[in-house]
Design an enzyme around this catalytic site. Sequence first.
Site, PDB file in Angstrom:
ATOM      1  N   ASP A  79      58.367  39.749  52.676  1.00 42.46           N
ATOM      2  CA  ASP A  79      57.986  39.276  53.935  1.00 42.46           C
ATOM      3  C   ASP A  79      56.363  39.496  54.135  1.00 42.46           C
ATOM      4  OD1 ASP A  79      58.723  39.366  57.078  1.00 42.46           O
ATOM      5  OD2 ASP A  79      57.456  41.226  57.196  1.00 42.46           O
ATOM      6  N   GLU A 114      59.846  42.976  33.182  1.00 42.61           N
ATOM      7  CA  GLU A 114      60.325  43.725  32.226  1.00 42.61           C
ATOM      8  C   GLU A 114      62.098  43.940  32.267  1.00 42.61           C
ATOM      9  OE1 GLU A 114      58.508  47.678  33.301  1.00 42.61           O
ATOM     10  OE2 GLU A 114      56.417  47.074  33.601  1.00 42.61           O
TER      11      GLU A 114
END
Length: 533
Positions: free
Chosen positions: A210, A271
Amino acid sequence: MGLTDKDSGHEWWRHAVTYQIYPRSFADANGDGVGDMLGITTRLPYLRDLGVDAIWLSPFYTSPQHDHGYDVANYCDVDPLFGTLGDADAMISKAHALGLKVIVDLVPNHSSTEHVWFQAALAAGPGSPERARYLFRDSPEGAPEGTPPNNWRSVFGGLAWTQVPDGQWYLHLFDSSQPDFDWRNPEVGDMFVDVLRFWLDRGADGFRVDVAHGLFKEESLRDQVVEAGEEPDSGAQTDTSMVERTLRDEPMWDQPEVHDVYRRWHRVLAEYDGDRMFVAEAWTQSPESMARYIRHDEFSQAFNFAWLLASWSAAEFSDVITGTMDALRPVNGSPTWVLSNHDVVRHVTRYGGGAIGLARAKAATMTMLALPGSAYVYQGEELGLPEVEVAPEHRQDPLFIRTGEGGRDGCRVPIPWSGTAAPYGFGPGSGQPWLPQPADWADLTVEAEEADDDSTLEFYRAALKARRTFATTAGDEVEMLDLGADVLAFRRGPVTVVLNCGTEPVALPDGEAFLASGPVDGKLPADTAVWLR
């Protein structure tokens, strides 16, 4: 590993259709009139059958709900209004079992005033480490009492500053219940990395970020420079022109330091296995500035609001397509396309309402779905829902409450599932949900439209099914075709798309029509689109 500096080009999100769920208005399992996690979970098979690839959930975090969840008090829990953390885990698990990816909304520009950090800041006082997590400032030296630190205005109307009892002010570019973080404080960045990991560990496949163009403000917090006679304005611009735009002064938005944040987040997502992604809600001033957010080591995608903001015009649609593709090509960006969301008037109504608005909405949707990249669908648009005129006494949007004008409640009315009267199967029991549903929605329920082969729902199912036959194989290049001033036409691989934005039928190029948004008999009628192969 997940994301890499050199993406393979085959990641799931590059060609996905993502369905936006506004949780309080999607499905209510406990009968309190507000949608919830269990309601979402029970309706996931419907979304699988619709033919979407992923779901994006607007915020469901712990929140006082002053801005319906975009005022977050705890980023690592579920608001009791929507259920529990266990309910969220079950929803994610069920979605994955059905082959749906899950995108979580993240709100990093501001928190709720009820966030533990902001409460600590109020208690600690001026100059404290606690206040340094937010943008607290004094009135300008020598200014009259009650003068805010600068001339910035809230997106929701009024001052962007609120004064606390000790005399300092805090910045809130949105509602006064949503204080902006100071992203120059490293504690803020560290906290949000922890939030990312929390939801990634629970199985989130990505994040919608957002106000991604916010976060950093010019460090001086100087006044916004405006032309003589004009008022300061922090709201998003809505000019869709791709060329010769007049760029305005925006010291509160799109600062260069924000890109360091997203490079760090990119490394975190890398990751994790499974092509985790994140998409930016970035209301920038040009396609070029939007493209900066999707360089190889930042966002996967950014919302392309130019398509949503364009008028019903072949020329404007053409400008959006060519401008978007030209801007993204240098950064190998993946385009996105969207026609409606929880912040804008539904496109059936924007395009004129009634039968004409619906015909145009279906045609625009078909055109959008044929373009390279991914598409975002807002809940209820597959039913052809129009904007609802919500009575003032029922409105809850802070934009309306602060200004008495506008507001976004009309696109947030709970969607109808079955039956002939409110709540139309939205939840058990009888009576209106949190926003009243219209009395004439019986023909727009999922149940009614599933029984009608010519319904908007069946059209969406057919379009999404047909899209799957070429979305990942037709390539990413678009060849624009000239079939007249009122006609948008382009070729993408083996597929030719023609959209008639004019008032008279037009001749079609050679090819076999395999999908149309309305009846086609030799010529393409007005307000209709067709796919040819």
